[in-house]
Motif scaffolding. Structure first.
Motif, PDB file in Angstrom:
ATOM      1  N   HIS A 228      27.342 -27.416 -61.534  1.00 19.96           N
ATOM      2  CA  HIS A 228      26.407 -26.364 -61.937  1.00 19.96           C
ATOM      3  C   HIS A 228      25.178 -26.958 -62.634  1.00 19.96           C
ATOM      4  O   HIS A 228      24.060 -26.455 -62.464  1.00 19.96           O
ATOM      5  CB  HIS A 228      27.100 -25.362 -62.860  1.00 19.96           C
ATOM      6  CG  HIS A 228      27.873 -24.312 -62.122  1.00 19.96           C
ATOM      7  ND1 HIS A 228      27.264 -23.345 -61.350  1.00 19.96           N
ATOM      8  CD2 HIS A 228      29.205 -24.077 -62.029  1.00 19.96           C
ATOM      9  CE1 HIS A 228      28.179 -22.560 -60.814  1.00 19.96           C
ATOM     10  NE2 HIS A 228      29.367 -22.973 -61.206  1.00 19.96           N
ATOM     11  N   GLN A 229      25.381 -28.026 -63.396  1.00 19.97           N
ATOM     12  CA  GLN A 229      24.262 -28.686 -64.065  1.00 19.97           C
ATOM     13  C   GLN A 229      23.358 -29.380 -63.050  1.00 19.97           C
ATOM     14  O   GLN A 229      22.131 -29.404 -63.192  1.00 19.97           O
ATOM     15  CB  GLN A 229      24.779 -29.705 -65.081  1.00 19.97           C
ATOM     16  CG  GLN A 229      25.447 -29.058 -66.294  1.00 19.97           C
ATOM     17  CD  GLN A 229      26.117 -30.080 -67.196  1.00 19.97           C
ATOM     18  OE1 GLN A 229      26.290 -31.246 -66.836  1.00 19.97           O
ATOM     19  NE2 GLN A 229      26.519 -29.646 -68.384  1.00 19.97           N
ATOM     20  N   ALA A 230      23.960 -29.951 -62.008  1.00 20.00           N
ATOM     21  CA  ALA A 230      23.184 -30.656 -60.979  1.00 20.00           C
ATOM     22  C   ALA A 230      22.436 -29.678 -60.076  1.00 20.00           C
ATOM     23  O   ALA A 230      21.386 -30.020 -59.514  1.00 20.00           O
ATOM     24  CB  ALA A 230      24.111 -31.535 -60.143  1.00 20.00           C
ATOM     25  N   LEU A 231      22.976 -28.463 -59.913  1.00 17.14           N
ATOM     26  CA  LEU A 231      22.343 -27.440 -59.067  1.00 17.14           C
ATOM     27  C   LEU A 231      22.121 -26.159 -59.878  1.00 17.14           C
ATOM     28  O   LEU A 231      22.673 -25.107 -59.571  1.00 17.14           O
ATOM     29  CB  LEU A 231      23.223 -27.146 -57.851  1.00 17.14           C
ATOM     30  CG  LEU A 231      23.498 -28.316 -56.899  1.00 17.14           C
ATOM     31  CD1 LEU A 231      24.613 -27.970 -55.939  1.00 17.14           C
ATOM     32  CD2 LEU A 231      22.228 -28.696 -56.146  1.00 17.14           C
ATOM     33  N   PRO A 232      21.288 -26.245 -60.913  1.00 17.88           N
ATOM     34  CA  PRO A 232      21.120 -25.087 -61.817  1.00 17.88           C
ATOM     35  C   PRO A 232      20.527 -23.861 -61.149  1.00 17.88           C
ATOM     36  O   PRO A 232      20.752 -22.738 -61.602  1.00 17.88           O
ATOM     37  CB  PRO A 232      20.174 -25.638 -62.901  1.00 17.88           C
ATOM     38  CG  PRO A 232      19.423 -26.739 -62.232  1.00 17.88           C
ATOM     39  CD  PRO A 232      20.401 -27.362 -61.273  1.00 17.88           C
ATOM     40  N   LYS A 233      19.765 -24.058 -60.070  1.00 20.80           N
ATOM     41  CA  LYS A 233      19.137 -22.925 -59.397  1.00 20.80           C
ATOM     42  C   LYS A 233      19.988 -22.365 -58.255  1.00 20.80           C
ATOM     43  O   LYS A 233      19.585 -21.417 -57.576  1.00 20.80           O
ATOM     44  CB  LYS A 233      17.762 -23.333 -58.858  1.00 20.80           C
ATOM     45  CG  LYS A 233      16.770 -23.710 -59.956  1.00 20.80           C
ATOM     46  CD  LYS A 233      15.408 -24.061 -59.380  1.00 20.80           C
ATOM     47  CE  LYS A 233      14.414 -24.409 -60.480  1.00 20.80           C
ATOM     48  NZ  LYS A 233      13.083 -24.763 -59.928  1.00 20.80           N
ATOM     49  N   ASN A 234      21.155 -22.991 -58.028  1.00 23.41           N
ATOM     50  CA  ASN A 234      22.003 -22.555 -56.922  1.00 23.41           C
ATOM     51  C   ASN A 234      23.459 -22.365 -57.355  1.00 23.41           C
ATOM     52  O   ASN A 234      24.379 -22.980 -56.805  1.00 23.41           O
ATOM     53  CB  ASN A 234      21.949 -23.587 -55.785  1.00 23.41           C
ATOM     54  CG  ASN A 234      20.560 -23.744 -55.207  1.00 23.41           C
ATOM     55  OD1 ASN A 234      20.104 -22.935 -54.417  1.00 23.41           O
ATOM     56  ND2 ASN A 234      19.874 -24.802 -55.616  1.00 23.41           N
ATOM     57  N   PRO A 235      23.712 -21.516 -58.369  1.00 26.25           N
ATOM     58  CA  PRO A 235      25.090 -21.328 -58.836  1.00 26.25           C
ATOM     59  C   PRO A 235      26.016 -20.766 -57.767  1.00 26.25           C
ATOM     60  O   PRO A 235      27.193 -21.107 -57.714  1.00 26.25           O
ATOM     61  CB  PRO A 235      24.928 -20.349 -60.001  1.00 26.25           C
ATOM     62  CG  PRO A 235      23.642 -19.650 -59.743  1.00 26.25           C
ATOM     63  CD  PRO A 235      22.754 -20.666 -59.091  1.00 26.25           C
ATOM     64  N   SER A 236      25.459 -19.896 -56.893  1.00 28.91           N
ATOM     65  CA  SER A 236      26.317 -19.300 -55.861  1.00 28.91           C
ATOM     66  C   SER A 236      26.739 -20.336 -54.820  1.00 28.91           C
ATOM     67  O   SER A 236      27.812 -20.225 -54.220  1.00 28.91           O
ATOM     68  CB  SER A 236      25.591 -18.139 -55.170  1.00 28.91           C
ATOM     69  OG  SER A 236      24.410 -18.581 -54.554  1.00 28.91           O
ATOM     70  N   THR A 237      25.896 -21.352 -54.607  1.00 28.33           N
ATOM     71  CA  THR A 237      26.243 -22.424 -53.681  1.00 28.33           C
ATOM     72  C   THR A 237      27.441 -23.215 -54.213  1.00 28.33           C
ATOM     73  O   THR A 237      28.375 -23.541 -53.474  1.00 28.33           O
ATOM     74  CB  THR A 237      25.050 -23.382 -53.476  1.00 28.33           C
ATOM     75  OG1 THR A 237      23.952 -22.645 -52.949  1.00 28.33           O
ATOM     76  CG2 THR A 237      25.410 -24.511 -52.527  1.00 28.33           C
ATOM     77  N   VAL A 238      27.400 -23.509 -55.515  1.00 31.06           N
ATOM     78  CA  VAL A 238      28.509 -24.222 -56.160  1.00 31.06           C
ATOM     79  C   VAL A 238      29.778 -23.377 -56.080  1.00 31.06           C
ATOM     80  O   VAL A 238      30.854 -23.862 -55.715  1.00 31.06           O
ATOM     81  CB  VAL A 238      28.171 -24.539 -57.635  1.00 31.06           C
ATOM     82  CG1 VAL A 238      29.369 -25.185 -58.336  1.00 31.06           C
ATOM     83  CG2 VAL A 238      26.955 -25.441 -57.721  1.00 31.06           C
ATOM     84  N   PHE A 239      29.629 -22.110 -56.414  1.00 31.48           N
ATOM     85  CA  PHE A 239      30.748 -21.167 -56.400  1.00 31.48           C
ATOM     86  C   PHE A 239      31.405 -21.102 -55.023  1.00 31.48           C
ATOM     87  O   PHE A 239      32.621 -21.238 -54.879  1.00 31.48           O
ATOM     88  CB  PHE A 239      30.215 -19.803 -56.840  1.00 31.48           C
ATOM     89  CG  PHE A 239      31.004 -18.621 -56.356  1.00 31.48           C
ATOM     90  CD1 PHE A 239      32.135 -18.218 -57.042  1.00 31.48           C
ATOM     91  CD2 PHE A 239      30.606 -17.916 -55.235  1.00 31.48           C
ATOM     92  CE1 PHE A 239      32.857 -17.111 -56.596  1.00 31.48           C
ATOM     93  CE2 PHE A 239      31.326 -16.822 -54.787  1.00 31.48           C
ATOM     94  CZ  PHE A 239      32.457 -16.427 -55.475  1.00 31.48           C
ATOM     95  N   ALA A 240      30.585 -20.920 -53.977  1.00 33.30           N
ATOM     96  CA  ALA A 240      31.108 -20.782 -52.622  1.00 33.30           C
ATOM     97  C   ALA A 240      31.711 -22.088 -52.120  1.00 33.30           C
ATOM     98  O   ALA A 240      32.803 -22.095 -51.552  1.00 33.30           O
ATOM     99  CB  ALA A 240      30.000 -20.317 -51.682  1.00 33.30           C
TER     100      ALA A 240
END
Length: 287
Positions: A228-240
């Motif tokens: 989440h820290q590496a992709l702060p603008k894409n939380p849903s991408t991390v989630f999925a």
């Protein structure tokens, strides 16, 4: 993406350890106790939580709720992996994300779009199909009950952790440290009771398993937060990616390594679980 892959690896490895627990007669409660002690130490090393005077004003009712739920659901998770396998248990755990989504609508008044509604319907259908199997009456009851408790338990835990995350007066990592402390104490009390009453014996293999379990359990949390820290603008991408990854890798390990029986309806359920998570991701992006 490397952090997501590492988080998926750690999550599935925890399930594998629980699956192997039956083969090597591991005392799950002893392993869970050492698991939280290990996670506690790693939390100190990696997060360096600050325990200040503000901790007295923390949401202790949520901390205590989590402290009771976490060890309890861990034991149910272990029983579910033992009796019905990694595939179905992982899917029940991952689809528990629908409970906080429903809570967001009914409790917090969040709006729903068509993707989220379809995703929920597909997700619940996936649960039913994934758990469907022909078996003896007693086994069939257990094959439904254990993953349903996993589903409900992790859903409630997710809601409680989200409430902690919204409590800005205390850093999330500090709250996590406190929860680990309390969870360890709850698990320790149960372990001591079982040892004193003669229901179990302290064995080195349980300590070793608990230590490894704690490393991978904490690794799952650590790498998920780093993703989440590496992709702060894409939380849903991390989630999925995290949820899809665990379902796919967990299913492959369960079917190929442990030869778990999966029928045609179960395969349809696995596919629908993946579709449901993709729809939830799309619904988040739509907002």
């Amino acid at each position: 993406m490397i952090y997501i892959l590492l988080s998926v690896f750690c999550s599935v490895t925890v399930a594998v350890f629980l699956k192997l627990g039956k083969r090597y007669n591991i005392s799950i409660i002893q392993a869970v106790t050492i698991n939280y002690l290990t996670a506690l130490g790693l939390c100190l090393v990696f997060f360096k939580p600050s325990i200040s005077s503000e901790i007295s004003s923390s949401p202790w009712h949520i901390y205590i709720g989590l402290a009771i739920l976490l060890p309890s659901i861990f034991l149910v998770l272990a029983a579910s992996v033992k009796h019905i396998g990694i595939v179905k248990t992982d899917i029940a755990q991952r689809l528990s994300l629908f409970i906080p989504i429903l809570a967001a609508y009914f409790i917090f008044g969040e709006s729903f779009n068509i993707y989220k509604i379809i995703g929920l319907l597909v997700g619940f259908t996936a649960i039913i199909l994934t758990l469907a199997r022909k078996s003896k009456k007693e086994d069939n009851q257990r094959s439904w009950l254990l993953p349903i408790v996993v589903f409900l338990g992790f859903g409630i835990i997710d809601i409680l952790f989200k409430q902690i995350a919204l409590y800005k007066a205390i850093p999330y990592t500090t709250s996590l440290f406190v929860v680990f402390c309390l969870s360890f104490l709850v698990a320790l009390i149960i372990t001591i009771y079982m040892l004193v009453s003669g229901m179990a014996k302290l064995q080195l293999v349980n300590i070793a398993c608990g230590f490894l379990l704690g490393i991978f359990n904490f690794g799952n949390i650590l790498f998920y937060l780093k993703a989440h820290q590496a992709l702060p603008k894409n939380p849903s991408t991390v989630f999925a990616a995290m949820n899809l990854g665990v379902i796919m890798v967990g299913s492959l390990v369960g079917i190929l390594v442990f030869k778990e029986r999966v029928n045609k309806l179960n395969y349809v359920g696995i596919a629908l679980a993946l579709v449901a998570i993709v729809l939830i991701k799309i619904s988040q992006d739509a907002f």
